[in-house]
Design a protein around this motif. Structure first.
Motif, PDB file in Angstrom:
ATOM      1  N   MET A   1       0.811  -1.207   0.000  1.00  0.00           N
ATOM      2  CA  MET A   1       0.000   0.000   0.000  1.00  0.00           C
ATOM      3  C   MET A   1       0.851   1.266   0.000  1.00  0.00           C
ATOM      4  SD  MET A   1      -3.130  -1.035   2.586  1.00  0.00           S
ATOM      5  CE  MET A   1      -3.778   0.602   2.596  1.00  0.00           C
ATOM      6  N   PHE A   2       2.171   1.145  -0.075  1.00  0.00           N
ATOM      7  CA  PHE A   2       3.053   2.311  -0.133  1.00  0.00           C
ATOM      8  C   PHE A   2       2.957   2.949  -1.513  1.00  0.00           C
ATOM      9  CE2 PHE A   2       7.113   4.250  -1.192  1.00  0.00           C
ATOM     10  CZ  PHE A   2       7.276   5.100  -0.121  1.00  0.00           C
ATOM     11  N   SER A   3       2.878   4.265  -1.551  1.00  0.00           N
ATOM     12  CA  SER A   3       2.923   4.967  -2.832  1.00  0.00           C
ATOM     13  C   SER A   3       3.653   6.290  -2.649  1.00  0.00           C
ATOM     14  CB  SER A   3       1.515   5.188  -3.385  1.00  0.00           C
ATOM     15  OG  SER A   3       0.786   6.042  -2.560  1.00  0.00           O
ATOM     16  N   TRP A   4       4.164   6.807  -3.757  1.00  0.00           N
ATOM     17  CA  TRP A   4       4.878   8.076  -3.717  1.00  0.00           C
ATOM     18  C   TRP A   4       4.742   8.769  -5.064  1.00  0.00           C
ATOM     19  CZ3 TRP A   4       9.063   8.659  -7.037  1.00  0.00           C
ATOM     20  CH2 TRP A   4       9.532   7.487  -7.624  1.00  0.00           C
ATOM     21  N   ASP A   5       5.005  10.062  -5.065  1.00  0.00           N
ATOM     22  CA  ASP A   5       4.960  10.848  -6.291  1.00  0.00           C
ATOM     23  C   ASP A   5       5.916  12.026  -6.128  1.00  0.00           C
ATOM     24  OD1 ASP A   5       4.230  11.580  -8.840  1.00  0.00           O
ATOM     25  OD2 ASP A   5       2.358  12.531  -8.229  1.00  0.00           O
ATOM     26  N   VAL A   6       6.532  12.420  -7.211  1.00  0.00           N
ATOM     27  CA  VAL A   6       7.494  13.526  -7.220  1.00  0.00           C
ATOM     28  C   VAL A   6       7.073  14.509  -8.303  1.00  0.00           C
ATOM     29  CG1 VAL A   6       9.920  14.148  -7.531  1.00  0.00           C
ATOM     30  CG2 VAL A   6       9.328  11.977  -6.479  1.00  0.00           C
ATOM     31  N   GLN A   7       7.183  15.793  -7.999  1.00  0.00           N
ATOM     32  CA  GLN A   7       6.875  16.834  -8.976  1.00  0.00           C
ATOM     33  C   GLN A   7       8.115  17.697  -9.174  1.00  0.00           C
ATOM     34  OE1 GLN A   7       3.837  19.538  -7.659  1.00  0.00           O
ATOM     35  NE2 GLN A   7       3.368  20.205  -9.735  1.00  0.00           N
ATOM     36  N   TYR A   8       8.487  17.938 -10.442  1.00  0.00           N
ATOM     37  CA  TYR A   8       9.655  18.744 -10.790  1.00  0.00           C
ATOM     38  C   TYR A   8       9.224  19.996 -11.538  1.00  0.00           C
ATOM     39  CZ  TYR A   8      12.207  14.420  -9.893  1.00  0.00           C
ATOM     40  OH  TYR A   8      12.718  13.292  -9.312  1.00  0.00           O
ATOM     41  N   ASP A   9      10.074  21.034 -11.505  1.00  0.00           N
ATOM     42  CA  ASP A   9       9.794  22.235 -12.282  1.00  0.00           C
ATOM     43  C   ASP A   9      10.390  22.092 -13.681  1.00  0.00           C
ATOM     44  OD1 ASP A   9      12.525  22.735 -12.043  1.00  0.00           O
ATOM     45  OD2 ASP A   9      12.283  24.547 -10.829  1.00  0.00           O
ATOM     46  N   GLU A  10      10.342  23.170 -14.454  1.00  0.00           N
ATOM     47  CA  GLU A  10      10.826  23.128 -15.844  1.00  0.00           C
ATOM     48  C   GLU A  10      12.345  22.956 -15.944  1.00  0.00           C
ATOM     49  OE1 GLU A  10      10.532  27.303 -14.411  1.00  0.00           O
ATOM     50  OE2 GLU A  10       9.101  25.676 -14.529  1.00  0.00           O
ATOM     51  N   HIS A  11      13.079  23.171 -14.843  1.00  0.00           N
ATOM     52  CA  HIS A  11      14.535  22.995 -14.822  1.00  0.00           C
ATOM     53  C   HIS A  11      14.943  21.698 -14.133  1.00  0.00           C
ATOM     54  CE1 HIS A  11      14.938  27.051 -16.300  1.00  0.00           C
ATOM     55  NE2 HIS A  11      14.151  27.471 -15.317  1.00  0.00           N
ATOM     56  N   ASP A  12      13.995  20.808 -13.966  1.00  0.00           N
ATOM     57  CA  ASP A  12      14.230  19.503 -13.329  1.00  0.00           C
ATOM     58  C   ASP A  12      14.641  19.611 -11.864  1.00  0.00           C
ATOM     59  OD1 ASP A  12      13.402  17.387 -14.746  1.00  0.00           O
ATOM     60  OD2 ASP A  12      15.358  16.778 -15.485  1.00  0.00           O
ATOM     61  N   ARG A  13      14.180  20.665 -11.201  1.00  0.00           N
ATOM     62  CA  ARG A  13      14.408  20.812  -9.764  1.00  0.00           C
ATOM     63  C   ARG A  13      13.183  20.291  -9.018  1.00  0.00           C
ATOM     64  NH1 ARG A  13      16.215  27.004 -10.038  1.00  0.00           N
ATOM     65  NH2 ARG A  13      14.212  26.966 -11.092  1.00  0.00           N
ATOM     66  N   LEU A  14      13.430  19.683  -7.879  1.00  0.00           N
ATOM     67  CA  LEU A  14      12.358  19.105  -7.089  1.00  0.00           C
ATOM     68  C   LEU A  14      11.433  20.190  -6.541  1.00  0.00           C
ATOM     69  CD1 LEU A  14      11.222  16.507  -5.768  1.00  0.00           C
ATOM     70  CD2 LEU A  14      12.702  17.005  -3.825  1.00  0.00           C
ATOM     71  N   LEU A  15      10.145  20.063  -6.800  1.00  0.00           N
ATOM     72  CA  LEU A  15       9.146  20.972  -6.252  1.00  0.00           C
ATOM     73  C   LEU A  15       8.423  20.337  -5.073  1.00  0.00           C
ATOM     74  CD1 LEU A  15       7.375  22.468  -9.397  1.00  0.00           C
ATOM     75  CD2 LEU A  15       8.866  23.641  -7.796  1.00  0.00           C
ATOM     76  N   ASN A  16       7.891  19.152  -5.269  1.00  0.00           N
ATOM     77  CA  ASN A  16       7.105  18.473  -4.248  1.00  0.00           C
ATOM     78  C   ASN A  16       7.450  16.990  -4.228  1.00  0.00           C
ATOM     79  OD1 ASN A  16       5.336  20.714  -3.537  1.00  0.00           O
ATOM     80  ND2 ASN A  16       4.507  20.440  -5.588  1.00  0.00           N
ATOM     81  N   PHE A  17       7.426  16.440  -3.039  1.00  0.00           N
ATOM     82  CA  PHE A  17       7.619  15.002  -2.867  1.00  0.00           C
ATOM     83  C   PHE A  17       6.543  14.509  -1.915  1.00  0.00           C
ATOM     84  CE2 PHE A  17       9.388  11.307  -0.718  1.00  0.00           C
ATOM     85  CZ  PHE A  17       9.747  10.546  -1.815  1.00  0.00           C
ATOM     86  N   PHE A  18       5.797  13.507  -2.347  1.00  0.00           N
ATOM     87  CA  PHE A  18       4.705  12.969  -1.542  1.00  0.00           C
ATOM     88  C   PHE A  18       4.940  11.479  -1.351  1.00  0.00           C
ATOM     89  CE2 PHE A  18       0.725  10.615  -1.477  1.00  0.00           C
ATOM     90  CZ  PHE A  18       0.116  11.170  -0.374  1.00  0.00           C
ATOM     91  N   TRP A  19       4.776  10.999  -0.114  1.00  0.00           N
ATOM     92  CA  TRP A  19       4.818   9.552   0.127  1.00  0.00           C
ATOM     93  C   TRP A  19       3.833   9.194   1.215  1.00  0.00           C
ATOM     94  CZ3 TRP A  19       5.896   7.291   4.782  1.00  0.00           C
ATOM     95  CH2 TRP A  19       6.519   8.084   5.722  1.00  0.00           C
ATOM     96  N   VAL A  20       3.330   7.988   1.128  1.00  0.00           N
ATOM     97  CA  VAL A  20       2.391   7.498   2.131  1.00  0.00           C
ATOM     98  C   VAL A  20       2.562   5.983   2.242  1.00  0.00           C
ATOM     99  CG1 VAL A  20       0.482   7.269   0.476  1.00  0.00           C
ATOM    100  CG2 VAL A  20      -0.012   7.498   2.897  1.00  0.00           C
ATOM    101  N   ASN A  21       2.581   5.497   3.479  1.00  0.00           N
ATOM    102  CA  ASN A  21       2.670   4.045   3.681  1.00  0.00           C
ATOM    103  C   ASN A  21       1.287   3.492   4.011  1.00  0.00           C
ATOM    104  OD1 ASN A  21       2.233   4.636   6.366  1.00  0.00           O
ATOM    105  ND2 ASN A  21       4.322   4.233   7.002  1.00  0.00           N
ATOM    106  N   GLY A  22       1.197   2.182   4.092  1.00  0.00           N
ATOM    107  CA  GLY A  22      -0.078   1.527   4.315  1.00  0.00           C
ATOM    108  C   GLY A  22      -0.735   1.912   5.633  1.00  0.00           C
ATOM    109  N   ARG A  23       0.041   1.974   6.688  1.00  0.00           N
ATOM    110  CA  ARG A  23      -0.517   2.332   7.999  1.00  0.00           C
ATOM    111  C   ARG A  23      -1.080   3.755   7.995  1.00  0.00           C
ATOM    112  NH1 ARG A  23      -3.044  -0.007  11.967  1.00  0.00           N
ATOM    113  NH2 ARG A  23      -3.671   1.798  13.139  1.00  0.00           N
TER     114      ARG A  23
END
Length: 59
Positions: free
Chosen positions: A1-23
């Motif tokens: 049930m673990f999932s994650w997602d990453v969002q980058y800007d137009e210069h490939d810099r990290l904007l957002n990082f989301f993660w969640v585990n099953g619990r």
């Protein structure tokens, strides 16, 4: 049930990082509790990041 997602800007810099585990998913379904780690809230005069932990607890 673990999932994650990453969002980058137009210069490939990290904007957002989301993660969640099953619990966490199960707890959210029961209590709708959320924890936020927000690092761009405020910079001090030395441009250091203020990174507060903010939690909402409904029980």
């Amino acid at each position: 049930m673990f999932s994650w997602d990453v969002q980058y800007d137009e210069h490939d810099r990290l904007l957002n990082f989301f993660w969640v585990n099953g619990r966490s998913r199960i707890d959210y379904e029961c209590f709708e509790d959320v924890l936020i780690f927000y690092t761009s809230y405020m910079l001090n005069k030395y441009n250091f990041v203020c990174a507060p932990f903010v939690g909402v607890n409904h029980h």
